[in-house]
Design a protein around this motif. Structure first.
Motif, PDB file in Angstrom:
ATOM      1  N   THR A 111       0.748  -1.152   0.027  1.00  0.00           N
ATOM      2  CA  THR A 111       0.023  -0.054   0.035  1.00  0.00           C
ATOM      3  C   THR A 111       0.940   1.093   0.071  1.00  0.00           C
ATOM      4  O   THR A 111       2.218   1.328   0.275  1.00  0.00           O
ATOM      5  CB  THR A 111      -0.954  -0.067   1.297  1.00  0.00           C
ATOM      6  N   ARG A 112       0.305   2.546  -0.442  1.00  0.00           N
ATOM      7  CA  ARG A 112       1.168   3.608  -0.355  1.00  0.00           C
ATOM      8  C   ARG A 112       1.561   3.818   1.146  1.00  0.00           C
ATOM      9  O   ARG A 112       2.830   4.309   1.094  1.00  0.00           O
ATOM     10  CB  ARG A 112       0.167   4.877  -0.717  1.00  0.00           C
ATOM     11  N   GLY A 113       0.949   3.669   1.990  1.00  0.00           N
ATOM     12  CA  GLY A 113       1.704   3.883   3.344  1.00  0.00           C
ATOM     13  C   GLY A 113       1.173   5.483   3.768  1.00  0.00           C
ATOM     14  O   GLY A 113       1.028   6.235   3.105  1.00  0.00           O
ATOM     15  N   HIS A 114       1.577   5.503   5.088  1.00  0.00           N
ATOM     16  CA  HIS A 114       1.201   7.079   5.560  1.00  0.00           C
ATOM     17  C   HIS A 114       1.854   6.990   7.177  1.00  0.00           C
ATOM     18  O   HIS A 114       2.043   5.786   7.887  1.00  0.00           O
ATOM     19  CB  HIS A 114      -0.129   7.349   5.589  1.00  0.00           C
ATOM     20  N   LEU A 115       1.827   8.115   7.544  1.00  0.00           N
ATOM     21  CA  LEU A 115       1.939   8.430   8.916  1.00  0.00           C
ATOM     22  C   LEU A 115       0.740   9.323   9.284  1.00  0.00           C
ATOM     23  O   LEU A 115       0.191   9.757   8.554  1.00  0.00           O
ATOM     24  CB  LEU A 115       3.218   9.380   9.266  1.00  0.00           C
ATOM     25  N   HIS A 116       0.053   8.995  10.558  1.00  0.00           N
ATOM     26  CA  HIS A 116      -1.223   9.715  10.712  1.00  0.00           C
ATOM     27  C   HIS A 116      -0.713  11.215  10.836  1.00  0.00           C
ATOM     28  O   HIS A 116       0.400  11.486  11.290  1.00  0.00           O
ATOM     29  CB  HIS A 116      -1.606   9.172  12.197  1.00  0.00           C
ATOM     30  N   ALA A 117      -1.608  11.972  10.624  1.00  0.00           N
ATOM     31  CA  ALA A 117      -1.536  13.412  10.255  1.00  0.00           C
ATOM     32  C   ALA A 117      -1.171  14.017  11.629  1.00  0.00           C
ATOM     33  O   ALA A 117      -0.434  14.919  11.971  1.00  0.00           O
ATOM     34  CB  ALA A 117      -2.565  14.124   9.638  1.00  0.00           C
ATOM     35  N   ARG A 118      -1.761  13.273  12.691  1.00  0.00           N
ATOM     36  CA  ARG A 118      -1.444  13.474  13.994  1.00  0.00           C
ATOM     37  C   ARG A 118      -0.532  12.218  14.586  1.00  0.00           C
ATOM     38  O   ARG A 118      -1.221  11.304  14.761  1.00  0.00           O
ATOM     39  CB  ARG A 118      -2.971  13.791  14.979  1.00  0.00           C
ATOM     40  N   ALA A 119       0.532  12.710  14.388  1.00  0.00           N
ATOM     41  CA  ALA A 119       1.414  11.626  14.599  1.00  0.00           C
ATOM     42  C   ALA A 119       1.393  10.423  15.561  1.00  0.00           C
ATOM     43  O   ALA A 119       1.529   9.354  15.668  1.00  0.00           O
ATOM     44  CB  ALA A 119       3.037  11.886  14.093  1.00  0.00           C
ATOM     45  N   ASN A 120       0.868  11.088  16.459  1.00  0.00           N
ATOM     46  CA  ASN A 120       0.780  10.146  17.936  1.00  0.00           C
ATOM     47  C   ASN A 120      -0.381   9.369  17.981  1.00  0.00           C
ATOM     48  O   ASN A 120      -0.927   9.012  18.990  1.00  0.00           O
ATOM     49  CB  ASN A 120       1.141  10.921  19.024  1.00  0.00           C
ATOM     50  N   ARG A 121      -0.948   9.235  16.960  1.00  0.00           N
ATOM     51  CA  ARG A 121      -2.389   8.520  16.967  1.00  0.00           C
ATOM     52  C   ARG A 121      -2.013   6.938  16.353  1.00  0.00           C
ATOM     53  O   ARG A 121      -1.510   6.888  15.409  1.00  0.00           O
ATOM     54  CB  ARG A 121      -3.538   8.956  16.336  1.00  0.00           C
ATOM     55  N   PRO A 122      -2.181   5.766  17.461  1.00  0.00           N
ATOM     56  CA  PRO A 122      -1.861   4.651  17.055  1.00  0.00           C
ATOM     57  C   PRO A 122      -3.279   3.943  16.219  1.00  0.00           C
ATOM     58  O   PRO A 122      -3.932   4.452  15.936  1.00  0.00           O
ATOM     59  CB  PRO A 122      -2.069   3.985  18.576  1.00  0.00           C
TER      60      PRO A 122
END
Ligand code: ZN
Length: 212
Positions: free
Chosen positions: A87-98
């Motif tokens: 998949t393209r993959g991502h980091l959550h825009a609020r990075a501390n969300r699990p």
């Protein structure tokens, strides 16, 4: 005034989920630039460019703080050159969300990376629960011969930053075939994030409600 409770039956083979509200799909042609072997990717797009590479089914009860988004993802099996479909993959825009992922069918893995570029790889299979902790960039890889179907759940105010992978030339590791299994190799196009880029990730954790 209260949201109604609900139950959603998941078809482990297709990822279809009763009561799903949203769905999005990526075609192979939408995934330009994520694979190392650009000639093999061009061949794939020529023959299968309009086919669906992966589908996400989801329920989003609300986008407010404290609620959850949940659903399933269905990924086709295959490779581009010797690199497994991902998949393209991502980091959550609020990075501390699990996030959690649960294996429904097929075999694969979650490729994870810290903002500083440290890699972890977690295998997923039916009845395996994978935990993606806060702050980890993540993408799914189908290393099996069958579709990989997983269910997922994450906080509704997470958002997705897809650009973080693009800006670094991908993730630090690539997952390629190794006999009948897989192995991780270094991604030659990878550029480590600068101190400023890492600081921007940390700052994202404090974003306001309307600031994704
Ligand atoms: Zn996520």
């Amino acid at each position: 005034m209260y949201t109604e409770p609900s139950a959603h039956r998941i078809d482990p083979a297709s990822g279809a989920m009763t009561g799903q509200v949203g769905r999005y799909q990526k075609r192979f042609a939408d995934l330009a630039g994520i694979y190392a072997d650009s000639a093999a990717f061009a061949d794939l797009v020529k023959t299968r460019g309009e086919e669906i590479a992966y589908t996400v089914h989801e329920v989003r009860p609300a986008t407010s703080h404290g609620d959850l988004i949940f659903g399933t993802t269905f990924m086709e099996p295959g490779k581009v050159g010797d690199e497994f479909f991902l998949t393209r993959g991502h980091l959550h825009a609020r990075a501390n969300r699990p996030e959690t992922y649960y294996g429904e069918s097929g075999q694969g893995l979650m490729l994870l990376e810290t903002p500083e570029g440290e890699t972890r790889i977690v295998e997923v299979a039916p009845r395996v629960m994978v935990y993606v902790p806060p702050m980890w960039v993540h993408r799914s890889v189908n290393t099996g011969a069958e579709p990989l179907v997983m269910s997922f759940c994450y906080p509704a105010d997470s958002g997705q930053d897809y650009g973080i992978i693009e800006r670094s030339g991908g993730m630090a590791s690539r997952i390629v075939a190794d006999g009948t299994g897989w192995k991780a190799i270094p991604n030659k196009q990878y550029r480590r994030r600068s101190a400023d880029q890492v600081a921007a990730v940390l700052a994202s954790c404090d974003r306001g409600q309307d600031d994704l």
